[in-house]
Design an enzyme around this catalytic site. Structure first.
Site, PDB file in Angstrom:
ATOM      1  N   ASP A  99      -1.752  -0.552   6.098  1.00 26.89           N
ATOM      2  CA  ASP A  99      -1.922   0.037   7.424  1.00 26.89           C
ATOM      3  C   ASP A  99      -3.325   0.549   7.710  1.00 26.89           C
ATOM      4  O   ASP A  99      -3.636   0.884   8.844  1.00 26.89           O
ATOM      5  CB  ASP A  99      -0.948   1.204   7.611  1.00 26.89           C
ATOM      6  CG  ASP A  99      -1.472   2.483   6.968  1.00 26.89           C
ATOM      7  OD1 ASP A  99      -1.933   2.404   5.811  1.00 26.89           O
ATOM      8  OD2 ASP A  99      -1.435   3.534   7.620  1.00 26.89           O
ATOM      9  N   ASP A 116      -7.185  -1.539   3.854  1.00 27.90           N
ATOM     10  CA  ASP A 116      -6.256  -2.616   3.508  1.00 27.90           C
ATOM     11  C   ASP A 116      -6.642  -3.946   4.155  1.00 27.90           C
ATOM     12  O   ASP A 116      -6.114  -4.992   3.781  1.00 27.90           O
ATOM     13  CB  ASP A 116      -4.828  -2.255   3.964  1.00 27.90           C
ATOM     14  CG  ASP A 116      -4.303  -1.008   3.278  1.00 27.90           C
ATOM     15  OD1 ASP A 116      -4.554  -0.869   2.070  1.00 27.90           O
ATOM     16  OD2 ASP A 116      -3.665  -0.189   3.953  1.00 27.90           O
ATOM     17  N   ASP A 159       0.861  -1.171   0.000  1.00 27.82           N
ATOM     18  CA  ASP A 159       0.000   0.000   0.000  1.00 27.82           C
ATOM     19  C   ASP A 159       0.905   1.230   0.000  1.00 27.82           C
ATOM     20  O   ASP A 159       2.096   1.128   0.312  1.00 27.82           O
ATOM     21  CB  ASP A 159      -0.895  -0.040   1.240  1.00 27.82           C
ATOM     22  CG  ASP A 159      -1.708   1.224   1.394  1.00 27.82           C
ATOM     23  OD1 ASP A 159      -2.341   1.629   0.398  1.00 27.82           O
ATOM     24  OD2 ASP A 159      -1.707   1.804   2.487  1.00 27.82           O
TER      25      ASP A 159
END
Length: 688
Positions: free
Chosen positions: A559, A563, A358
């Protein structure tokens, strides 16, 4: 032969004790009762007994008596009967009792284990009058048990060190006065005082004071980290210089320290697929040894060779070495600041060939910062910043707050607007000093009749460095003044982490919900070639599912709440310690220090763990095959066979013990520097 830890005592786990209190000295007594899985098909069979890992006086006495009995037989000190050795029989009864007891329990449970095969060999040797051989075999087995226990104890010591490290009494400020309270009585929100040299008992935030704190036990950082107001501190760290007042935010099992304790315990309880394979292989090798012994006796009729075949074959190095390697790998990862939630996840990490990253909060800090202030010809950057800060002063938008904070940090005066209105997804219109100030995105400016350059402010100024930034345009009375470029700062260790993943032969992919220009700029700066942007959480989930379906072993690093689905769908999910609670709970691995290089090092530890386990597998098979062959042809006698069995077992155990963390963390500087743990931020894809 020897036990390997596969669980914790039934009366309660150390994690349970850590959940109930910040420090748990009583757990040290509980730690002396635990459950051991034995070698064989089903090492889930459990029973309580005293701690076999400590070299206690009964074991020392038993070994000494067996050694004296063997010496007495060798020198024929007293042999009143020709058919049986009284000293030998007594020595076997005393020394072999633990082995015979374990073998009998295994026989009742219909489990084929190495204890059972060793008991058969000892009884067979005694039956043919080889009492000296039987005693020496017993002596080797007992010594091997102790040496193996001492090796495994290194892993258990990690828990004891953690539990003993936190203070039992804490100074707390309550009702205007400071008093000492038990660590058991701490509550969330308490203000605790940590003196120089003191140990931090909780996770929290500094309320007052200035100091440097040793966080090596938590993040592996060897250099002290400076702490001032608002900085996070972690349980288990050591305050080195000044006094600190800390607001308690997490206690017990919820602290970073508690997570490490739980991770080590979970390593003992969890059973990775490779460990189940080790147990099955151990049983098969016992069957093979007994079958080979029976075949040897049928062909040669030599009882000594038959006994030697039974003795030389062993799978103790596999059955005990495998969980020890997993324990060592997870303990090593914890020392690096990566909490692995079980052996199965460590094994999966060792097979990872694709890492999905990410962006916001993972490759970047997840908090916006003003990168630069850009102005059109004839306008100063200060005028642009002053106008933007005045208009944004009442704004609650993260980008607006960032602009105001930057202006104040530059010691610029921030004027209160006379009128303020906000259009979601567009921008702000404010009356400032009898002028109309507009702050927002390109569409907002065009809607209000402001003439905009086709390439944007950054384009007409020939500035490509800000291409990864969000442009917040500023206009006064219908005339464009310039723009404030706001970007999410890329983590400094990111480029080295991506390069290190490449050297490991791992494919790296960036998946983000941010806009494509921002995503591609971040990817270029880090050396990531595969980028997908403008993704919703369900899009990330589908991309990860597609990779797994294609046969890739995927580690997803993220995080945020968005996600969490992808973290769950990946082969192994990795959550940043600064991320949301949902992301951390969904992850199989949590990075406490938010350092991506630590993640790469954890991958390397997982690969090393997997390699050591397979080295033990291959070595055991080779030693057993050669040993059985040599014993069957009479080259190896029972004594030499026992020595080879014990020596090979200890060699494989020591091979696994190489993974156990050293008493002190490696002396190394953390490449990322000192980064505070911050909440997850928003994607900076423009003002929306």
């Amino acid at each position: 032969m020897a036990t390997h830890p596969n669980g914790i005592g039934r009366d309660g786990t150390l994690a349970d004790q850590a959940a109930a209190r910040t420090t748990a000295p009583a757990a040290l007594d509980e730690d002396r009762r635990r459950v051991h899985g034995r070698h064989g098909q089903d090492s889930d069979h459990e029973h309580d007994h005293e701690d076999a890992h400590a070299f206690a006086w009964p074991e020392a006495l038993r070994i000494g008596l067996v050694a004296l009995a063997a010496a007495a037989l060798w020198f024929r000190v007293w042999e009143p009967y020709r058919s049986v050795s009284v000293i030998g029989a007594l020595g076997l009864a005393i020394g072999g009792w633990p082995i015979f007891k374990e073998a009998f329990e295994n026989l009742i449970d219909r489990r084929m284990t190495m204890e059972l095969s060793m008991a058969i060999a000892i009884v067979a040797a005694a039956a043919i009058g080889e009492f000296f051989t039987a005693l020496v075999i017993t002596l080797f087995v007992l010594v091997a048990e102790v040496l193996e226990g001492m090796t495994v104890q290194r892993g258990r010591r990690a828990i004891r060190d953690l539990l003993e490290f936190l203070p039992r009494e804490v100074s707390v400020r309550r009702a205007g006065s400071v008093r000492a309270v038990s660590a058991d009585d701490l509550r969330i929100g308490d203000a605790i005082l940590v003196n120089p040299g003191g140990r931090v008992p909780v996770d929290g935030t500094v309320l007052a004071g200035h100091s440097f704190v040793d966080e090596s036990r938590i993040t592996g950082e060897s250099m002290p980290v400076e702490k001032t107001n608002g900085a996070p501190v972690y349980a288990g760290s050591i305050n080195q210089s000044g006094a600190l007042e800390v607001r308690t935010e997490r206690i017990g099992r919820d602290t970073s320290y508690g997570k490490i304790i739980e991770a080590v315990e979970r390593a003992e309880r969890s059973r990775a697929p490779v460990q189940r394979l080790a147990d099955r292989l151990a049983a098969y090798l016992v069957y093979f040894a007994l079958a080979a012994a029976a075949f040897t006796f049928l062909v040669t009729g030599d009882v000594r060779s038959t006994i030697a075949v039974v003795i030389v074959a062993g799978a103790c190095g596999i059955a005990a070495g495998t969980p020890l390697a997993i324990l060592g790998g997870i303990g090593h990862a914890a020392r690096l600041g990566a909490i692995v939630k079980g052996g199965v996840h460590l094994e999966t990490l060792g097979r990872v060939d694709t890492v999905v990253l990410d962006k916001t909060g993972t490759l970047t800090y997840g908090r916006p910062a003003v990168e630069r202030v850009l102005a059109v010809d004839g306008v100063s950057p200060e005028a642009v910043l002053d106008a933007a800060a005045a208009a944004e002063q009442r704004s609650e938008h993260p980008l607006g707050q960032t602009i105001v904070a930057h202006a104040r940090a530059q010691k610029r005066p921030v004027v209160e607007p006379d009128r303020f209105s906000y259009t979601p997804g567009r921008g702000i219109a404010a009356e400032v000093a009898a002028t109309t100030v507009l702050v927002g995105n390109r569409a907002w400016m065009r809607d209000r009749g402001v003439v905009m350059p086709d390439a944007g402010v950054t384009g007409i100024m020939g500035d490509t460095a800000a291409s990864a930034a969000s442009e917040v345009f500023v206009a006064r009375d219908g005339r464009l003044l310039g723009a404030v470029a706001i970007a999410d700062t890329v983590r400094p260790e990111g480029q080295r982490a991506v390069a290190a993943l490449g050297r490991l032969g791992i494919r790296t992919i960036l998946l983000t919900g941010d806009t494509r220009p921002v995503a591609e700029a971040v990817a270029r700066s880090l050396g990531i070639r595969e980028v997908e942007a403008d993704l919703l959480p369900e899009d990330k989930l589908e991309r990860v599912k597609a990779l797994v379906a294609a046969g890739r072993t995927v580690a997803m690093v993220g995080d945020g709440v968005n996600d969490a689905p992808a973290l769950t769908a990946a082969s192994v999910g990795v959550g940043m310690g600064s991320g949301t609670d949902v992301a951390r709970e969904s992850a199989d691995v949590v990075l406490l220090g938010n350092d991506l290089l630590r993640f790469v090092e954890t991958l390397a530890v997982a690969r090393r763990t997997r390699g050591i386990i397979w080295q033990n597998f291959a070595g055991t098979l080779v030693v057993d095959a050669l040993g059985v062959g040599l014993a069957a042809f009479g080259v190896l006698g029972p004594l030499l066979a026992a020595f080879i069995h014990v020596a090979s077992e200890l060699a494989f155990l020591l091979n696994s013990a190489r993974l156990l963390p050293s008493p002190r963390p490696a002396s190394r500087s953390r490449s990322a520097g000192t980064e505070p743990v911050m909440p997850a931020g928003e994607a900076l894809g423009g003002r929306a």
